[in-house]
Design a protein around this motif. Structure first.
Motif, PDB file in Angstrom:
ATOM      1  N   LEU A   1     -80.353 104.866  14.060  1.00 22.46           N
ATOM      2  CA  LEU A   1     -80.099 104.154  15.301  1.00 22.46           C
ATOM      3  C   LEU A   1     -79.466 102.793  15.013  1.00 22.46           C
ATOM      4  N   HIS A   2     -78.249 102.594  15.480  1.00 19.11           N
ATOM      5  CA  HIS A   2     -77.525 101.340  15.237  1.00 19.11           C
ATOM      6  C   HIS A   2     -77.995 100.247  16.185  1.00 19.11           C
ATOM      7  N   GLY A   3     -77.545  99.026  15.922  1.00 15.51           N
ATOM      8  CA  GLY A   3     -77.847  97.894  16.784  1.00 15.51           C
ATOM      9  C   GLY A   3     -76.599  97.273  17.359  1.00 15.51           C
ATOM     10  N   PHE A   4     -76.700  95.998  17.736  1.00 16.64           N
ATOM     11  CA  PHE A   4     -75.593  95.257  18.327  1.00 16.64           C
ATOM     12  C   PHE A   4     -74.994  94.315  17.295  1.00 16.64           C
ATOM     13  N   PRO A   5     -73.674  94.186  17.225  1.00 12.88           N
ATOM     14  CA  PRO A   5     -72.646  94.854  18.027  1.00 12.88           C
ATOM     15  C   PRO A   5     -71.950  95.927  17.199  1.00 12.88           C
ATOM     16  N   GLU A   6     -72.638  96.998  16.933  1.00 14.17           N
ATOM     17  CA  GLU A   6     -72.116  98.068  16.080  1.00 14.17           C
ATOM     18  C   GLU A   6     -72.285  99.414  16.765  1.00 14.17           C
ATOM     19  N   ARG A   7     -71.865 100.458  16.051  1.00 13.69           N
ATOM     20  CA  ARG A   7     -72.022 101.816  16.536  1.00 13.69           C
ATOM     21  C   ARG A   7     -72.528 102.686  15.394  1.00 13.69           C
ATOM     22  N   ALA A   8     -72.533 103.994  15.599  1.00 10.55           N
ATOM     23  CA  ALA A   8     -73.089 104.911  14.600  1.00 10.55           C
ATOM     24  C   ALA A   8     -72.404 104.777  13.242  1.00 10.55           C
ATOM     25  N   THR A   9     -71.154 104.321  13.232  1.00 12.48           N
ATOM     26  CA  THR A   9     -70.431 104.186  11.967  1.00 12.48           C
ATOM     27  C   THR A   9     -71.013 103.091  11.076  1.00 12.48           C
ATOM     28  N   SER A  10     -71.922 102.272  11.596  1.00 12.97           N
ATOM     29  CA  SER A  10     -72.554 101.249  10.762  1.00 12.97           C
ATOM     30  C   SER A  10     -73.372 101.868   9.631  1.00 12.97           C
ATOM     31  N   TRP A  11     -73.663 103.164   9.750  1.00 15.35           N
ATOM     32  CA  TRP A  11     -74.439 103.874   8.716  1.00 15.35           C
ATOM     33  C   TRP A  11     -73.537 104.589   7.709  1.00 15.35           C
ATOM     34  N   ARG A  12     -72.231 104.336   7.763  1.00 11.87           N
ATOM     35  CA  ARG A  12     -71.274 105.112   6.969  1.00 11.87           C
ATOM     36  C   ARG A  12     -71.501 104.973   5.458  1.00 11.87           C
ATOM     37  N   LEU A  13     -72.053 103.867   5.000  1.00  7.27           N
ATOM     38  CA  LEU A  13     -72.294 103.683   3.567  1.00  7.27           C
ATOM     39  C   LEU A  13     -73.695 104.125   3.161  1.00  7.27           C
ATOM     40  N   VAL A  14     -74.601 104.156   4.107  1.00  8.10           N
ATOM     41  CA  VAL A  14     -75.986 104.561   3.824  1.00  8.10           C
ATOM     42  C   VAL A  14     -76.128 106.080   3.840  1.00  8.10           C
ATOM     43  N   ALA A  15     -75.528 106.729   4.834  1.00  3.34           N
ATOM     44  CA  ALA A  15     -75.718 108.169   5.027  1.00  3.34           C
ATOM     45  C   ALA A  15     -75.396 109.004   3.788  1.00  3.34           C
ATOM     46  N   PRO A  16     -74.261 108.790   3.097  1.00  4.53           N
ATOM     47  CA  PRO A  16     -73.982 109.612   1.915  1.00  4.53           C
ATOM     48  C   PRO A  16     -75.049 109.493   0.824  1.00  4.53           C
ATOM     49  N   LEU A  17     -75.654 108.328   0.708  1.00  7.54           N
ATOM     50  CA  LEU A  17     -76.723 108.146  -0.281  1.00  7.54           C
ATOM     51  C   LEU A  17     -77.965 108.948   0.108  1.00  7.54           C
ATOM     52  N   LEU A  18     -78.218 109.039   1.394  1.00  5.90           N
ATOM     53  CA  LEU A  18     -79.344 109.851   1.861  1.00  5.90           C
ATOM     54  C   LEU A  18     -79.057 111.329   1.662  1.00  5.90           C
TER      55      LEU A  18
ATOM     56  N   PRO B   1     -76.145  98.681   1.347  1.00 10.47           N
ATOM     57  CA  PRO B   1     -76.453 100.089   1.638  1.00 10.47           C
ATOM     58  C   PRO B   1     -77.353 100.744   0.607  1.00 10.47           C
ATOM     59  N   GLU B   2     -77.200 100.375  -0.667  1.00 10.06           N
ATOM     60  CA  GLU B   2     -78.033 100.988  -1.705  1.00 10.06           C
ATOM     61  C   GLU B   2     -79.501 100.627  -1.501  1.00 10.06           C
ATOM     62  N   ALA B   3     -79.762  99.353  -1.216  1.00 15.24           N
ATOM     63  CA  ALA B   3     -81.137  98.917  -0.987  1.00 15.24           C
ATOM     64  C   ALA B   3     -81.703  99.560   0.275  1.00 15.24           C
ATOM     65  N   ALA B   4     -80.877  99.656   1.317  1.00 14.64           N
ATOM     66  CA  ALA B   4     -81.329 100.295   2.548  1.00 14.64           C
ATOM     67  C   ALA B   4     -81.685 101.755   2.290  1.00 14.64           C
ATOM     68  N   ALA B   5     -80.803 102.465   1.604  1.00 17.73           N
ATOM     69  CA  ALA B   5     -81.040 103.882   1.312  1.00 17.73           C
ATOM     70  C   ALA B   5     -82.283 104.064   0.452  1.00 17.73           C
ATOM     71  N   GLU B   6     -82.465 103.204  -0.524  1.00 13.66           N
ATOM     72  CA  GLU B   6     -83.633 103.310  -1.397  1.00 13.66           C
ATOM     73  C   GLU B   6     -84.930 103.187  -0.600  1.00 13.66           C
ATOM     74  N   ALA B   7     -84.973 102.219   0.321  1.00 13.40           N
ATOM     75  CA  ALA B   7     -86.172 102.033   1.136  1.00 13.40           C
ATOM     76  C   ALA B   7     -86.408 103.222   2.057  1.00 13.40           C
ATOM     77  N   ILE B   8     -85.331 103.746   2.652  1.00 17.93           N
ATOM     78  CA  ILE B   8     -85.470 104.897   3.540  1.00 17.93           C
ATOM     79  C   ILE B   8     -85.963 106.123   2.779  1.00 17.93           C
ATOM     80  N   ILE B   9     -85.355 106.389   1.637  1.00 16.53           N
ATOM     81  CA  ILE B   9     -85.737 107.572   0.846  1.00 16.53           C
ATOM     82  C   ILE B   9     -87.180 107.468   0.411  1.00 16.53           C
ATOM     83  N   GLU B  10     -87.586 106.276  -0.053  1.00 20.73           N
ATOM     84  CA  GLU B  10     -88.967 106.095  -0.489  1.00 20.73           C
ATOM     85  C   GLU B  10     -89.935 106.343   0.648  1.00 20.73           C
ATOM     86  N   ARG B  11     -89.619 105.852   1.830  1.00 19.16           N
ATOM     87  CA  ARG B  11     -90.508 106.074   2.970  1.00 19.16           C
ATOM     88  C   ARG B  11     -90.544 107.546   3.365  1.00 19.16           C
ATOM     89  N   VAL B  12     -89.400 108.204   3.402  1.00 17.76           N
ATOM     90  CA  VAL B  12     -89.358 109.626   3.774  1.00 17.76           C
ATOM     91  C   VAL B  12     -90.156 110.468   2.771  1.00 17.76           C
TER      92      VAL B  12
END
Length: 289
Positions: A35-52, A275-286
């Protein structure tokens, strides 16, 4: 579990609106709703998603209401955070049906994080875990306005409520709005250019501002609810919008395994700048939920 083969989700309807969804990664992987925030859209995850995806996770990045072309309702009430939360849960339900069962992992940044916090309290039976980037628990955030410097840091929330002024300032490329995002809040020139293309030029700015203009219609009874799913909060010490006070107060609102990850030297824009740090935190939580 269903014997039906998993299917892609490209759009989700709710309350007469149609949200566009970018569904990527292994179809049989754990489902992560982004879920993106302001002032962005779904593409804000473009660097995180491939790592996931490399970690075996399936991602559904949502263009939220006000941003998806077929989901731009009129009126401030339509943009109250509880409406976004119900949208997120509609995406979760669609993802569960399309994948044959199970819960989803909610991930949000900025207003997307606020949305995820509320959604996780509304329907914990649908949510396997929560990872919030930048924005702490809503009640911790609201209370900090009066007990810390957070109220001063949030001056822009009042400014965005002035009718037509933000839209007027955003019209001119390189103008005051662009300078606020860049010099004030730390967006790179490339990120500001993306904002202009995907938000201003595409007509999504009024809907994005709806998050702020709907504050009087926020259901305050939802904000103080405790989260009962495993949760991670990722906050960066270079964030010009969020102070440490509500971050430290967040743990008391989580009645489940909880972790705080602090990123040093990173601005508010964690998904695109770390994005790497974000992905690492997400993966660890999942993986530990």
């Amino acid at each position: 579990m269903s014997d039906t083969a998993p299917q892609r989700v490209t759009e989700v309807g709710r309350d007469g609106l149609t949200l566009d969804v970018l569904d990527e990664g292994p179809l049989d992987g754990p489902v992560v709703v982004l879920l993106h925030g302001f002032p962005e859209r779904a593409t804000s995850w473009r660097l995180v998603a491939p790592l996931l995806h490399r970690a075996g996770l399936r991602t559904l990045a949502v263009d939220q209401r006000g941003h998806s072309p077929r989901a731009r309702p009129r009126g401030r009430r339509a943009y109250a955070v509880q409406e976004f939360a119900h949208d997120a849960l509609a995406v979760a339900t669609a993802a569960t049906r399309a994948s044959g069962g199970g819960k989803v992992h909610l991930v949000g940044h900025d207003w997307g994080a606020a949305t995820a916090w509320v959604a996780a309290t509304l329907a914990p039976e649908k949510v396997a875990s929560l990872t919030a980037l930048s924005v702490p628990h809503p009640e911790a955030f609201m209370r900090s306005w009066f007990t810390s410097r957070q109220g001063l840091k949030s001056w822009y929330m009042a400014a965005f409520n002035i009718p037509r002024l933000p839209e007027r300032l955003a019209r001119r490329e390189g103008g005051q709005f662009d300078r606020l995002l860049g010099g004030g809040f730390g967006m790179t020139p490339e990120e500001v250019a993306t904002f202009r293309r995907e938000v201003v030029e595409d007509g999504a700015l009024p809907g994005g501002l709806g998050w702020y203009r709907s504050l009087p219609f926020m259901d305050r009874s939802l904000l103080g609810r405790r989260v009962t799913v495993p949760t991670t909060l990722v906050w960066s010490d270079g964030d010009a919008a969020i102070t440490r006070a509500p971050v430290d107060a967040t743990e008391r609102y989580v009645h489940a395994p909880y972790e705080l990850v602090v990123l040093r030297g990173v601005t508010h824009w964690i998904p695109t700048q770390a994005p790497e740090a974000a992905a690492e935190a997400i993966i660890e939580r999942v993986l530990t939920a």
